[in-house]
Scaffold this active site. Sequence first.
Site, PDB file in Angstrom:
ATOM      1  N   SER A 226      -3.857  -6.581  -6.458  1.00 32.23           N
ATOM      2  CA  SER A 226      -5.192  -5.951  -6.309  1.00 32.23           C
ATOM      3  C   SER A 226      -6.369  -6.926  -6.247  1.00 32.23           C
ATOM      4  CB  SER A 226      -5.479  -4.911  -7.420  1.00 32.23           C
ATOM      5  OG  SER A 226      -4.740  -3.737  -7.206  1.00 32.23           O
TER       6      SER A 226
ATOM      7  N   ASP B  51       1.377  -8.882   1.392  1.00 32.50           N
ATOM      8  CA  ASP B  51       2.248  -7.886   2.029  1.00 32.50           C
ATOM      9  C   ASP B  51       2.648  -8.367   3.433  1.00 32.50           C
ATOM     10  OD1 ASP B  51       3.587  -5.503   2.451  1.00 32.50           O
ATOM     11  OD2 ASP B  51       1.786  -4.266   2.640  1.00 32.50           O
TER      12      ASP B  51
ATOM     13  N   ASN C  58       0.865  -1.189   0.000  1.00 35.49           N
ATOM     14  CA  ASN C  58       0.000   0.000   0.000  1.00 35.49           C
ATOM     15  C   ASN C  58       0.898   1.235   0.000  1.00 35.49           C
ATOM     16  OD1 ASN C  58       0.517   0.842   2.822  1.00 35.49           O
ATOM     17  ND2 ASN C  58      -0.478  -1.113   3.279  1.00 35.49           N
TER      18      ASN C  58
ATOM     19  N   TYR D  12      -7.980  -5.489  -2.206  1.00 31.32           N
ATOM     20  CA  TYR D  12      -8.377  -4.378  -3.076  1.00 31.32           C
ATOM     21  C   TYR D  12      -9.478  -4.739  -4.083  1.00 31.32           C
ATOM     22  CZ  TYR D  12      -4.656  -1.287  -1.295  1.00 31.32           C
ATOM     23  OH  TYR D  12      -3.853  -0.482  -0.515  1.00 31.32           O
TER      24      TYR D  12
HETATM   25  N1  AR6 Z   1       1.869 -15.742  -1.938  1.00 32.76           N
HETATM   26  C1  AR6 Z   1       1.272 -15.411  -3.101  1.00 32.76           C
HETATM   27  N2  AR6 Z   1       0.098 -14.765  -3.173  1.00 32.76           N
HETATM   28  C2  AR6 Z   1      -0.518 -14.463  -2.007  1.00 32.76           C
HETATM   29  C3  AR6 Z   1       0.032 -14.767  -0.746  1.00 32.76           C
HETATM   30  C4  AR6 Z   1       1.297 -15.440  -0.737  1.00 32.76           C
HETATM   31  N3  AR6 Z   1       1.916 -15.764   0.397  1.00 32.76           N
HETATM   32  N4  AR6 Z   1      -0.829 -14.319   0.220  1.00 32.76           N
HETATM   33  C5  AR6 Z   1      -1.881 -13.777  -0.424  1.00 32.76           C
HETATM   34  N5  AR6 Z   1      -1.707 -13.853  -1.757  1.00 32.76           N
HETATM   35  P1  AR6 Z   1      -3.720  -8.963  -1.310  1.00 32.76           P
HETATM   36  P2  AR6 Z   1      -4.244  -6.436  -2.757  1.00 32.76           P
HETATM   37  C6  AR6 Z   1      -2.574 -13.402  -2.861  1.00 32.76           C
HETATM   38  O1  AR6 Z   1      -4.934  -8.780  -0.491  1.00 32.76           O
HETATM   39  O2  AR6 Z   1      -5.567  -6.948  -3.182  1.00 32.76           O
HETATM   40  C7  AR6 Z   1      -2.469  -5.445   2.037  1.00 32.76           C
HETATM   41  O3  AR6 Z   1      -2.981  -5.173   3.312  1.00 32.76           O
HETATM   42  C8  AR6 Z   1      -4.045 -13.207  -2.598  1.00 32.76           C
HETATM   43  O4  AR6 Z   1      -4.730 -14.463  -2.625  1.00 32.76           O
HETATM   44  O5  AR6 Z   1      -2.465  -9.413  -0.644  1.00 32.76           O
HETATM   45  O6  AR6 Z   1      -3.346  -5.813  -3.798  1.00 32.76           O
HETATM   46  C9  AR6 Z   1      -1.596  -4.301   1.500  1.00 32.76           C
HETATM   47  O7  AR6 Z   1      -0.864  -3.684   2.536  1.00 32.76           O
HETATM   48  C10 AR6 Z   1      -4.447 -12.325  -3.783  1.00 32.76           C
HETATM   49  O8  AR6 Z   1      -4.710 -13.109  -4.940  1.00 32.76           O
HETATM   50  O9  AR6 Z   1      -3.305  -7.567  -2.080  1.00 32.76           O
HETATM   51  C11 AR6 Z   1      -2.628  -3.375   0.922  1.00 32.76           C
HETATM   52  O10 AR6 Z   1      -3.214  -2.557   1.910  1.00 32.76           O
HETATM   53  C12 AR6 Z   1      -3.175 -11.505  -4.053  1.00 32.76           C
HETATM   54  O11 AR6 Z   1      -2.142 -12.116  -3.267  1.00 32.76           O
HETATM   55  C13 AR6 Z   1      -3.674  -4.322   0.361  1.00 32.76           C
HETATM   56  O12 AR6 Z   1      -3.552  -5.525   1.131  1.00 32.76           O
HETATM   57  C14 AR6 Z   1      -3.298 -10.053  -3.671  1.00 32.76           C
HETATM   58  O13 AR6 Z   1      -4.086  -9.942  -2.496  1.00 32.76           O
HETATM   59  C15 AR6 Z   1      -3.405  -4.658  -1.073  1.00 32.76           C
HETATM   60  O14 AR6 Z   1      -4.465  -5.418  -1.579  1.00 32.76           O
END
Ligand code: AR6
Length: 182
Positions: free
Chosen positions: A123, A36, A26, A127
């Site tokens: 995202s 993250d 973020n 997101y």
């Molecule tokens: N390895 C690979 N992919 C993953 C993992 C992992 N260990 N864990 C989750 N995912 P998201 P966003 C996937 O929510 O939507 C955070 O709080 C998950 O299944 O991580 O871009 C940041 O600080 C999904 O398909 O990111 C921001 O505030 C993908 O990663 C916000 O979330 C992205 O999900 C960003 O939201």
Amino acid sequence: MNSSRIESLKGDITKLHVDAIVNAANTSLLGGGGVDGAIHRAGGQAILEECIRIRNRQGGCAVGEAVITTAGNMPARFVIHTVGPVWSKSNTGADALLSNAYRNSLQLATENKVKTIAFPNISTGIYSFPKDKAAEIAIRTVKDFLLSDKKIEKVIFVCFDEENYGIYQKLLSEDAYLSSVK
Ligand code: AR6
């Protein structure tokens, strides 16, 4: 698909032995949930310390931009932190911002001599970006970048959930995406 410079797999991005993994961060760069949180936990304090230095220097990271840090305790060398857009039906700029996040991450990767790079599905978690639309944007942007860049050898889309994995498998098995980037 193995002969292509683009592939997908299902798994945890923090475990990959690649030059760089991308973080769906973020704008604060101070960590969060989802991938993250997993990256900061696995990489350790060194990542947060570098993120804080970047914040002090440039005040965080804008949506669609990217910054680079160590990967700390993870097998990768670098983490490229990018910020995807929050999905909103009325936000017509979201598609372009998601594309920017992929392109600017790849640009920063080449500047740091990265040859192998893994992306999460930016995202599509917290997101709320629609997964199929996000995958099309991700693949198109990476393909376009690789057409003019010859230094990056491998881009891996790392899917954490079954639904994203199915979408990527389908799109990447369609020849049209691959014929020009072998
Ligand atoms: N390895 C690979 N992919 C993953 C993992 C992992 N260990 N864990 C989750 N995912 P998201 P966003 C996937 O929510 O939507 C955070 O709080 C998950 O299944 O991580 O871009 C940041 O600080 C999904 O398909 O990111 C921001 O505030 C993908 O990663 C916000 O979330 C992205 O999900 C960003 O939201």
